[in-house]
Scaffold this motif. Structure first.
Motif, PDB file in Angstrom:
ATOM      1  N   GLY A  38       0.815  -1.206   0.000  1.00 29.06           N
ATOM      2  CA  GLY A  38       0.000   0.000   0.000  1.00 29.06           C
ATOM      3  C   GLY A  38       0.849   1.257   0.000  1.00 29.06           C
ATOM      4  O   GLY A  38       1.980   1.248   0.482  1.00 29.06           O
ATOM      5  N   PHE A  39       0.314   2.302  -0.554  1.00 24.77           N
ATOM      6  CA  PHE A  39       1.011   3.589  -0.586  1.00 24.77           C
ATOM      7  C   PHE A  39       1.420   4.007   0.823  1.00 24.77           C
ATOM      8  O   PHE A  39       2.502   4.541   1.030  1.00 24.77           O
ATOM      9  N   ARG A  40       0.558   3.718   1.793  1.00 21.97           N
ATOM     10  CA  ARG A  40       0.832   4.064   3.199  1.00 21.97           C
ATOM     11  C   ARG A  40       1.467   2.909   3.977  1.00 21.97           C
ATOM     12  O   ARG A  40       1.652   2.999   5.175  1.00 21.97           O
ATOM     13  N   ARG A  41       1.746   1.798   3.297  1.00 22.07           N
ATOM     14  CA  ARG A  41       2.276   0.569   3.914  1.00 22.07           C
ATOM     15  C   ARG A  41       1.390   0.125   5.075  1.00 22.07           C
ATOM     16  O   ARG A  41       1.843  -0.269   6.131  1.00 22.07           O
ATOM     17  N   ASP A  42       0.067   0.163   4.809  1.00 20.67           N
ATOM     18  CA  ASP A  42      -0.904  -0.259   5.813  1.00 20.67           C
ATOM     19  C   ASP A  42      -1.639  -1.532   5.401  1.00 20.67           C
ATOM     20  O   ASP A  42      -2.591  -1.951   6.048  1.00 20.67           O
ATOM     21  N   GLY A  43      -1.199  -2.133   4.276  1.00 19.84           N
ATOM     22  CA  GLY A  43      -1.813  -3.362   3.796  1.00 19.84           C
ATOM     23  C   GLY A  43      -2.943  -3.154   2.804  1.00 19.84           C
ATOM     24  O   GLY A  43      -3.423  -4.099   2.196  1.00 19.84           O
ATOM     25  N   PHE A  44      -3.377  -1.901   2.617  1.00 25.93           N
ATOM     26  CA  PHE A  44      -4.512  -1.592   1.750  1.00 25.93           C
ATOM     27  C   PHE A  44      -4.089  -0.832   0.498  1.00 25.93           C
ATOM     28  O   PHE A  44      -3.203   0.021   0.557  1.00 25.93           O
ATOM     29  N   CYS A  45      -4.762  -1.118  -0.610  1.00 24.61           N
ATOM     30  CA  CYS A  45      -4.528  -0.410  -1.881  1.00 24.61           C
ATOM     31  C   CYS A  45      -5.494   0.761  -1.982  1.00 24.61           C
ATOM     32  O   CYS A  45      -6.261   0.877  -2.940  1.00 24.61           O
ATOM     33  N   SER A  46      -5.475   1.606  -0.984  1.00 22.51           N
ATOM     34  CA  SER A  46      -6.391   2.739  -0.952  1.00 22.51           C
ATOM     35  C   SER A  46      -5.701   3.975  -1.508  1.00 22.51           C
ATOM     36  O   SER A  46      -4.630   4.354  -1.047  1.00 22.51           O
ATOM     37  N   GLY A  47      -6.314   4.557  -2.511  1.00 22.77           N
ATOM     38  CA  GLY A  47      -5.772   5.768  -3.107  1.00 22.77           C
ATOM     39  C   GLY A  47      -6.168   6.987  -2.300  1.00 22.77           C
ATOM     40  O   GLY A  47      -6.852   6.902  -1.290  1.00 22.77           O
ATOM     41  N   GLY A  48      -5.725   8.114  -2.776  1.00 26.16           N
ATOM     42  CA  GLY A  48      -6.059   9.362  -2.116  1.00 26.16           C
ATOM     43  C   GLY A  48      -5.280  10.500  -2.734  1.00 26.16           C
ATOM     44  O   GLY A  48      -4.501  10.297  -3.663  1.00 26.16           O
TER      45      GLY A  48
END
Length: 119
Positions: free
Chosen positions: A20-30
């Motif tokens: 993830g972009f935030r290295r939180d395990g999620f492919c959440s954009g923003g």
């Protein structure tokens, strides 16, 4: 909670390796994710070679960036545009639909993404 391409809550893509972009395990954009790391894909040898040839080495570990290096079978959040480019080249890796942020549909046609669903 963000929504996935199925219209449900976005599922985690991978905790090992943590993606993830935030290295939180999620492919959440923003707004801060200019690359739109919104596609949860299962790495293949063909895709890893393809992206390496285009200057994006996803194989070599870079601990300073919290990046372990990827192997076939690993799940990773990809930029929507790179996944689409790989699809057009015939080497798109399969995707985990429940973990793909609906934002990826701004770049990728829904039917193309669904045709590459991981089985």
């Amino acid at each position: 909670m963000r929504s996935n391409v199925l219209g449900e809550d976005l599922a985690s893509c991978s905790e090992n390796p943590r993606t993830g972009f935030r290295r939180d395990g999620f492919c959440s954009g923003g707004p801060n994710d200019l690359g739109s790391h919104t596609v949860c894909a299962v790495m293949t040898e063909a895709f890893l070679r393809y992206t390496l040839e285009r200057g994006n080495d996803l194989i070599t570990p870079h601990p300073e960036w919290d990046f372990p290096g990827l192997r076939p079978g690993d799940r990773w959040c990809l930029c929507a545009a790179r996944w689409e480019e790989a699809r057009q080249a015939g080497v798109a890796p399969p995707v985990i639909l429940a973990a793909c942020d609906k934002l990826c549909l701004e770049v990728i046609h829904r039917e193309d993404l669904f045709a590459h669903a991981f089985q």
